[in-house]
Design a protein around this motif. Sequence first.
Motif, PDB file in Angstrom:
ATOM      1  N   GLY A   1     -16.129 -15.315  26.633  1.00 52.26           N
ATOM      2  CA  GLY A   1     -14.947 -16.155  26.443  1.00 52.26           C
ATOM      3  C   GLY A   1     -14.991 -17.076  25.241  1.00 52.26           C
ATOM      4  O   GLY A   1     -14.314 -18.097  25.220  1.00 52.26           O
TER       5      GLY A   1
ATOM      6  N   THR B   1     -19.137 -18.317  34.731  1.00 49.60           N
ATOM      7  CA  THR B   1     -17.957 -17.493  35.044  1.00 49.60           C
ATOM      8  C   THR B   1     -18.031 -16.994  36.480  1.00 49.60           C
ATOM      9  O   THR B   1     -17.007 -16.843  37.145  1.00 49.60           O
TER      10      THR B   1
ATOM     11  N   TYR C   1     -14.024 -22.020  33.930  1.00 52.51           N
ATOM     12  CA  TYR C   1     -13.601 -21.658  32.570  1.00 52.51           C
ATOM     13  C   TYR C   1     -13.071 -22.910  31.868  1.00 52.51           C
ATOM     14  O   TYR C   1     -12.301 -23.651  32.476  1.00 52.51           O
ATOM     15  N   PRO C   2     -13.457 -23.174  30.610  1.00 53.71           N
ATOM     16  CA  PRO C   2     -14.427 -22.425  29.812  1.00 53.71           C
ATOM     17  C   PRO C   2     -15.835 -22.540  30.395  1.00 53.71           C
ATOM     18  O   PRO C   2     -16.203 -23.616  30.882  1.00 53.71           O
TER      19      PRO C   2
ATOM     20  N   LYS D   1     -13.384 -27.390  34.655  1.00 52.39           N
ATOM     21  CA  LYS D   1     -12.381 -26.336  34.556  1.00 52.39           C
ATOM     22  C   LYS D   1     -11.202 -26.801  33.715  1.00 52.39           C
ATOM     23  O   LYS D   1     -10.799 -27.958  33.803  1.00 52.39           O
TER      24      LYS D   1
END
Length: 432
Positions: free
Chosen positions: A168, A337, A342-343, A412
Amino acid sequence: MKLSSLREKLQHADISVRFGEVENITASNIEISGLKPSIGDIIKIIDSSGEARLGMVTELKRDSFFVSPFGFVEGLKIGDKAYIDEEGLTIPVGESLLGRVVDPLMRPKDGKGEIYGGTPMPIIKAPIDAMKRGLIEEKFSVGVKTIDGLLTTGAGQKVGIFAGSGVGKSTLMGMIVRGAEAPIKVVALIGERGREIPEFIAKNLGGDLTNTVIVVATSDDSSLMRKYGAFAAMTVAEYFKEQGRDVLFIMDSVTRFAMAQREIGLALGEPPTSKGYPPSSLTLLAQLMERAGKEEGKGAITAFFTVLIEGDDMSDPIADQSRSILDGHIVLSREMTDLGIYPPINVLNSASRVMNDVVDQNHKEAAMKFRRMFSLLKENEVLIRIGAYTQGSDPELDEAIAKKGAMESFMKQNPSERVPFDETKKMLLSIV
């Protein structure tokens, strides 16, 4: 000056263009004789259609020299003429680049017409002198809670984003470009697949290129084009820094930049070292990265460099060398993840070397406590999951368990969301 004196000077001056001749052609090098260039000179080779092909002198012999081409060698043949370009490797840089997508030679790739004007600037330039560097004392907000709150960056800092494939990093890059407090943004996409360029602009940047320059050298470009694409993008950032403006510079990826130099070095006979990288690949990293930073009396270039780590191996030679040059590192983790964060920034493996200089005491203590609680949760995760931990055994761990949901919520963030720095700080203090 008298006309007779001028005529006499012209009689003795050599003002004709000297031409050399192509002697040998391989997939990555062209041997030319009949000229006396220096290492780094730019050579133009005239093919059968009359088009001038660009190349750079990379090796010298007594009676000939070798040129690495900026494009493909198809269409060239033995006997083609070549000459030295006296202007050298310069690119036109100016305000007209803002909002455009260009290649390393500043030629448009977005179909919006020619780019006119600009000041010629050399692609290769010495980094900022050590004693002329300004102290990094101001925060640089990127609008990402985890970075602003726990890994605060400063204006002029150089940061690495380390990630395996598919974790990501492109999404995080887009969040940083959209959310950063910088009047000018320069994005270098080096060695990327062609499909990813319009995808990155449309999805990660939302199609908004306001005050942004994107320099592109895709994976199908020559190794020389990919190598100098990074330097060209840095030159664009330096142009705006010289005007006193702060610049966000973000590059994806350092690994493919180093791979381009590996191709060039091995073709020239350099000895391969760790993972096949010749010594020049590692030397080149410092030459590029040290050009970012803050200069006294001018602006600052705050740089984020992504580093692709194969198999999530942080001991990779490029990752290892990059970490030693940069002022901080952000590690993206597959484990995060799996937790649905996220990230996926692993705050325990990440660090900002200037954070203590740009935040106040309350913020610093809050970030330290957050990391401490998150570390306790990781250490005791198995015990907690199987119910072997008895509440009350460790007051610190009890507090961490109670705040686990709030901490994960803090880390998040939706890719399209931008959180102001003051709000991030307020949220962090309220948690700890």
